[in-house]
Design a protein around this motif. Structure first.
Motif, PDB file in Angstrom:
ATOM      1  N   VAL A 108       0.813  -1.210   0.000  1.00 50.67           N
ATOM      2  CA  VAL A 108       0.000   0.000   0.000  1.00 50.67           C
ATOM      3  C   VAL A 108       0.852   1.269   0.000  1.00 50.67           C
ATOM      4  O   VAL A 108       1.221   1.779   1.037  1.00 50.67           O
ATOM      5  CB  VAL A 108      -0.980   0.013   1.193  1.00 50.67           C
ATOM      6  CG1 VAL A 108      -2.117  -0.940   0.938  1.00 50.67           C
ATOM      7  CG2 VAL A 108      -0.278  -0.374   2.490  1.00 50.67           C
ATOM      8  N   CYS A 109       1.148   1.727  -1.165  1.00 49.74           N
ATOM      9  CA  CYS A 109       1.962   2.936  -1.310  1.00 49.74           C
ATOM     10  C   CYS A 109       1.256   4.153  -0.726  1.00 49.74           C
ATOM     11  O   CYS A 109       1.840   4.914   0.044  1.00 49.74           O
ATOM     12  CB  CYS A 109       2.260   3.152  -2.787  1.00 49.74           C
ATOM     13  SG  CYS A 109       3.208   4.622  -3.182  1.00 49.74           S
ATOM     14  N   VAL A 110      -0.017   4.351  -1.058  1.00 47.81           N
ATOM     15  CA  VAL A 110      -0.728   5.573  -0.666  1.00 47.81           C
ATOM     16  C   VAL A 110      -1.729   5.357   0.456  1.00 47.81           C
ATOM     17  O   VAL A 110      -2.434   6.284   0.842  1.00 47.81           O
ATOM     18  CB  VAL A 110      -1.432   6.210  -1.887  1.00 47.81           C
ATOM     19  CG1 VAL A 110      -0.417   6.579  -2.953  1.00 47.81           C
ATOM     20  CG2 VAL A 110      -2.493   5.279  -2.463  1.00 47.81           C
ATOM     21  N   GLY A 111      -1.813   4.135   0.993  1.00 50.80           N
ATOM     22  CA  GLY A 111      -2.719   3.864   2.101  1.00 50.80           C
ATOM     23  C   GLY A 111      -3.687   2.734   1.783  1.00 50.80           C
ATOM     24  O   GLY A 111      -4.130   2.581   0.636  1.00 50.80           O
ATOM     25  N   PRO A 454       6.168   2.254   6.119  1.00 51.87           N
ATOM     26  CA  PRO A 454       4.717   2.419   6.200  1.00 51.87           C
ATOM     27  C   PRO A 454       4.134   3.037   4.929  1.00 51.87           C
ATOM     28  O   PRO A 454       4.887   3.489   4.043  1.00 51.87           O
ATOM     29  CB  PRO A 454       4.565   3.373   7.384  1.00 51.87           C
ATOM     30  CG  PRO A 454       5.789   4.226   7.309  1.00 51.87           C
ATOM     31  CD  PRO A 454       6.888   3.304   6.872  1.00 51.87           C
ATOM     32  N   PRO A 455       2.814   3.084   4.815  1.00 56.87           N
ATOM     33  CA  PRO A 455       2.193   3.837   3.721  1.00 56.87           C
ATOM     34  C   PRO A 455       2.667   5.292   3.748  1.00 56.87           C
ATOM     35  O   PRO A 455       2.979   5.835   4.816  1.00 56.87           O
ATOM     36  CB  PRO A 455       0.694   3.729   4.031  1.00 56.87           C
ATOM     37  CG  PRO A 455       0.564   2.472   4.840  1.00 56.87           C
ATOM     38  CD  PRO A 455       1.811   2.406   5.663  1.00 56.87           C
ATOM     39  N   LEU A 456       2.709   5.913   2.587  1.00 55.69           N
ATOM     40  CA  LEU A 456       3.245   7.272   2.488  1.00 55.69           C
ATOM     41  C   LEU A 456       2.354   8.323   3.129  1.00 55.69           C
ATOM     42  O   LEU A 456       2.754   9.490   3.231  1.00 55.69           O
ATOM     43  CB  LEU A 456       3.488   7.626   1.014  1.00 55.69           C
ATOM     44  CG  LEU A 456       4.457   6.716   0.259  1.00 55.69           C
ATOM     45  CD1 LEU A 456       4.703   7.270  -1.147  1.00 55.69           C
ATOM     46  CD2 LEU A 456       5.772   6.541   0.999  1.00 55.69           C
ATOM     47  N   CYS A 457       1.178   7.935   3.583  1.00 59.36           N
ATOM     48  CA  CYS A 457       0.286   8.861   4.281  1.00 59.36           C
ATOM     49  C   CYS A 457       0.572   8.906   5.783  1.00 59.36           C
ATOM     50  O   CYS A 457      -0.155   9.549   6.540  1.00 59.36           O
ATOM     51  CB  CYS A 457      -1.173   8.488   4.040  1.00 59.36           C
ATOM     52  SG  CYS A 457      -1.582   6.775   4.480  1.00 59.36           S
ATOM     53  N   PHE A 458       1.610   8.236   6.227  1.00 60.68           N
ATOM     54  CA  PHE A 458       2.032   8.247   7.629  1.00 60.68           C
ATOM     55  C   PHE A 458       2.167   9.685   8.124  1.00 60.68           C
ATOM     56  O   PHE A 458       2.641  10.562   7.398  1.00 60.68           O
ATOM     57  CB  PHE A 458       3.394   7.555   7.729  1.00 60.68           C
ATOM     58  CG  PHE A 458       3.574   6.644   8.904  1.00 60.68           C
ATOM     59  CD1 PHE A 458       2.736   5.580   9.117  1.00 60.68           C
ATOM     60  CD2 PHE A 458       4.628   6.833   9.791  1.00 60.68           C
ATOM     61  CE1 PHE A 458       2.925   4.711  10.180  1.00 60.68           C
ATOM     62  CE2 PHE A 458       4.836   5.980  10.857  1.00 60.68           C
ATOM     63  CZ  PHE A 458       3.985   4.916  11.054  1.00 60.68           C
ATOM     64  N   THR A 459       1.764   9.937   9.362  1.00 62.95           N
ATOM     65  CA  THR A 459       1.841  11.284   9.929  1.00 62.95           C
ATOM     66  C   THR A 459       2.924  11.342  11.012  1.00 62.95           C
ATOM     67  O   THR A 459       3.423  10.316  11.483  1.00 62.95           O
ATOM     68  CB  THR A 459       0.497  11.687  10.549  1.00 62.95           C
ATOM     69  OG1 THR A 459       0.254  10.859  11.710  1.00 62.95           O
ATOM     70  CG2 THR A 459      -0.648  11.524   9.545  1.00 62.95           C
ATOM     71  N   LYS A 460       3.234  12.562  11.455  1.00 65.10           N
ATOM     72  CA  LYS A 460       4.185  12.726  12.550  1.00 65.10           C
ATOM     73  C   LYS A 460       3.653  12.093  13.831  1.00 65.10           C
ATOM     74  O   LYS A 460       4.415  11.529  14.620  1.00 65.10           O
ATOM     75  CB  LYS A 460       4.492  14.206  12.775  1.00 65.10           C
ATOM     76  CG  LYS A 460       5.467  14.801  11.768  1.00 65.10           C
ATOM     77  CD  LYS A 460       5.864  16.215  12.164  1.00 65.10           C
ATOM     78  CE  LYS A 460       6.909  16.780  11.204  1.00 65.10           C
ATOM     79  NZ  LYS A 460       7.332  18.153  11.590  1.00 65.10           N
TER      80      LYS A 460
END
Length: 477
Positions: A108-111, A454-460
């Motif tokens: 899952v690249c984008v989530g 992780p998926p690139l939508c990972f947050t801080k």
């Protein structure tokens, strides 16, 4: 962010020092049983999965053990029965939520279940799903145009496959046909796939992956942590020169490598290595293949493709995994001149480039651009790496923190001087982190490296939760 009570993600079967969390979605879990230990708090997420009504984890495991190949394995002593995913989170059959710190590299690249990608797949499936590109269809034409625009120079001709293994097999075939030479050089500890040719080129990532194949030569790994030359890429590159001079006739077909070794433990190649090796290979008449199956599509943050950080231009680039956000899809891109070689042969791929998969691929590219996920990978990845580096200063068991963007590795060792792999310790910590709501990968030659992809939508906030959970787990080791 921390709290003195257990988040819902931690409900159900937890560690011995925890009480069972309440089943109510609207309430938090019960306080800790013993010393009121401060536990990390998972970031809030506005989604509740519907009740699961399928078979139990025990039933599924029983069927796997009875019918699946014994080569198929699973993580954890008590494997998770995952039934749903949303963006960077996963849900099991009990409704527990987990932060996915690993699945981004594999699927899952984008989530998970990104709505734009799901819509593209469903809409195309409702219209047409066919086998190959024997007929015209706008899905493949639109995607191939968008994908080629992500490359500079003369890399403009694309072939679609179903996986990274197929993509690398095709790249090696093209190089050998184009150069007329069978000899291929790859790097020890690299990983390129699960077919005979790619397993031969995989070298020593693990003896389980390596299959002896004629014409394949394994060069010294430019390992900045365990390698004998440290970060001096030019010294490692001399081994390739010697292979060309003494191990072949002076002519080679191809050199293949990852920019960051994924299965090999998130190992960045030493600076200066690729430019020197590319020069050597081209002087020997060979082609340079960049394996971007894991490091591509903005994952490194600083660049869209991993090889760009090394200042080189490959002759062939392969990609897969995140390209379709979970849909089986791979691709090879090369120059028009090299591409001609397949026109003299009969090459086809039954499902490579089918309308549904290419529709998914195009949706992924559009999401990366519209949501600025490459920049997010850089910003969040930099923050995450900084925090992981701080953990290294706190725990001697962390020998190295490396990688870039959202492709990071944490190597565990029993002794920093001897660099003795902490192989059993990492398994214990993985179990502990799973119980606290984080799933994470591992790899490396010794299996002692956390792979954080992780998926690139990972947050801080996700990054902080991940590090806090790892911090807590290490403290309890």
């Amino acid at each position: 962010m921390i709290q003195r009570i257990l988040p819902r993600a931690f409900s159900g079967k937890a560690s011995s020092f925890l009480r069972t969390a309440t089943a109510s979605q609207s309430t938090l879990a019960q306080p800790l049983q013993k010393d009121d230990t401060i536990l990390p708090k998972m970031p809030p997420f506005d989604y509740t999965p519907p009740p699961y009504t399928g078979p139990s984890a025990e039933e599924i495991l029983s069927k796997r053990q009875r019918y699946l190949s014994p080569a198929v394995f699973h993580f954890y002593k008590n494997p998770i029965n995952l039934v749903e995913g949303k963006m960077q989170y996963l849900f099991d059959d009990k409704g527990r939520r987990y932060l996915d710190a690993f699945g981004g590299i594999a699927t899952v690249c984008v989530g998970h279940c990104h709505p734009q990608v799901v819509d593209a797949i469903v809409n195309q499936t409702n219209r047409l799903q066919h086998s190959t590109i024997l007929y015209l269809n706008p899905a493949i034409a639109d995607f191939v145009e968008a994908l080629a625009s992500k490359f500079s120079g003369d890399l403009k001709v694309v072939y679609f496959t179903n996986s990274g293994t197929e993509a690398n097999e095709l790249a090696l075939l093209m190089a050998r046909l184009y150069t007329g030479c069978h000899d291929v050089i790859s790097i020890r500890n690299g990983y390129h796939g699960n077919a005979a040719g790619t397993m031969g080129a995989t070298a020593q990532s693990s003896y389980k992956f390596n299959v002896v194949q004629s014409g394949v030569h394994h060069a010294q790994n430019p390992d900045q942590y365990r390698g004998i030359f440290g970060s001096d890429g030019l010294k490692y590159a001399r081994d390739v020169e010697e292979i060309v001079t003494y191990g072949t006739s002076g002519h080679v077909g191809a050199f293949i490598s990852e920019a960051i070794q994924g299965v090999g433990g998130i190992m960045e190649l030493a600076p200066g290595y690729l430019p020197a090796v590319y020069d050597t290979i081209r002087k020997a008449g060979g082609l340079c293949i960049a394996d971007e199956v894991q490091s591509g599509f903005g994952r490194t943050g600083s660049h869209f493709w991993g090889f760009e950080a090394h200042g080189v231009m490959p002759d062939i680039v392969t990609m897969a995994k995140g390209i379709g956000n979970g849909i089986p899809l791979g691709a090879v891109i090369t120059t028009p001149e090299i591409a001609k070689v397949l026109s003299y042969r009969s090459y086809f791929n039954t499902f490579g480039g089918n309308p549904v998969c290419t529709a998914a691929g195009l949706a992924v590219l559009r999401v990366i651009e519209s949501e600025n996920l490459q920049k997010n990978s850089f910003v969040v990845g930099s923050h995450l790496k900084q925090r992981l580096t701080s953990l290294k200063e706190k725990f001697d068991i962390i020998g190295d923190v490396r990688g870039r963007g959202l492709m990071l590795g944490v190597e565990l060792v029993k002794d920093r001087q001897l660099k003795t792999p902490a192989k059993m310790e990492i398994l214990h910590i993985m179990e502990q982190m799973k119980e606290m709501g984080v799933v994470i990968g591992k790899g490396g030659f010794f299996g002692n490296v956390f792979r954080i992809t992780p998926p690139l939508c990972f947050t801080k906030a996700d990054a902080d939760f991940l590090v806090d959970v790892m911090d807590y787990s290490l403290s309890k080791l």
